[in-house]
Design an enzyme around this catalytic site. Structure first.
Site, PDB file in Angstrom:
ATOM      1  N   CYS A   1       0.847  -1.196   0.000  1.00  0.00           N
ATOM      2  CA  CYS A   1       0.000   0.000   0.000  1.00  0.00           C
ATOM      3  C   CYS A   1       0.882   1.246   0.000  1.00  0.00           C
ATOM      4  O   CYS A   1       1.846   1.279   0.752  1.00  0.00           O
ATOM      5  CB  CYS A   1      -0.898  -0.016   1.242  1.00  0.00           C
ATOM      6  SG  CYS A   1      -1.787   1.507   1.548  1.00  0.00           S
ATOM      7  N   PRO A   2       0.628   2.265  -0.782  1.00  0.00           N
ATOM      8  CA  PRO A   2      -0.544   2.470  -1.633  1.00  0.00           C
ATOM      9  C   PRO A   2      -0.306   2.102  -3.099  1.00  0.00           C
ATOM     10  O   PRO A   2      -1.088   2.484  -3.956  1.00  0.00           O
ATOM     11  CB  PRO A   2      -0.755   3.981  -1.525  1.00  0.00           C
ATOM     12  CG  PRO A   2       0.652   4.525  -1.495  1.00  0.00           C
ATOM     13  CD  PRO A   2       1.473   3.484  -0.767  1.00  0.00           C
TER      14      PRO A   2
END
Lengths: 131, 75
Positions: free
Chosen positions: B14-15
């Site tokens: 993430c992200p």
């Protein structure tokens, strides 16, 4: 109309940097208009030199390895990705003056402004966050 | 399922899966289908939320071992 996300970055550690830039890039990827106001220690997160080696909280140094293992992007990578996706960076003029810093100390493409510059953006924000 | 573009975001945290998905989706036309492969477990909820907030249609999601595969139709 685009969602607007206003973020204040007021702390200068590695964890703070990830909190700020992960949320900012995720928001930009979700078509939001994003601005980050960097103030006090938060200025470290966009300082050309400091942002390459932001400190981990004391006693948590071993987590550095965890970042590498989880294949988390570096802060400089996240910063350029955020800018590429249109995230606006505003550095706090007053803090820069107090700390003797000029625009040249920071990554390219930032704006310098005061509290009102941020407030003007934040007054129509759908989401406001402080880190 | 036939996709117009495949985004391979395996091994990314993430992200990045969302960022790669957005960049891939930007190259497609309305109605075309994007296929995304990820290993980040958080992406399961994240990609659904992303599609919803952008108005895209999540057509299908399958788990094959450690790999999650998604098909999203562009709004």
């Amino acid at each position: 109309m685009k969602k607007r996300v206003a973020i204040i970055a007021a702390n200068g550690g590695l964890f703070d940097a990830y909190k700020v830039f992960n949320i900012a890039t995720a928001a930009a990827a979700t078509e939001a208009e994003v601005a980050i106001f960097f103030t006090f220690e938060g200025l470290n997160l966009i300082h050309k030199e400091a942002y390459k080696q932001l400190p981990l909280p004391e006693g948590k140094e071993q987590i550095q390895q965890g970042f590498a293992q989880a294949n988390v992007p570096s802060i400089p990578e996240l910063v350029s990705m955020a800018q590429e996706m249109g995230v606006k960076f505003i550095a706090c003029q007053m803090t820069m003056d107090v700390m003797g810093l000029t625009k040249e100390h920071f990554v390219d493409g930032i704006d310098v402004g005061g509290a009102v510059t941020f407030l003007d953006f934040a007054k129509d924000a759908d989401i406001t966050l402080t880190f | 399922m036939k996709a117009d573009l495949l985004v391979d975001a395996k091994g990314l945290a993430c992200p990045m899966p969302i960022v790669r998905t957005k960049k891939g989706m930007d190259t497609l036309q309305s109605g075309q289908v994007l296929e995304i492969h990820v290993t980040d477990k958080g992406a399961k909820n994240d990609l659904s939320a992303w599609a919803k907030s952008a108005g895209h249609e999540m057509i299908d999601m399958v788990e094959e071992g450690a790999v999650l595969k998604f098909w999203i139709r562009k709004a």
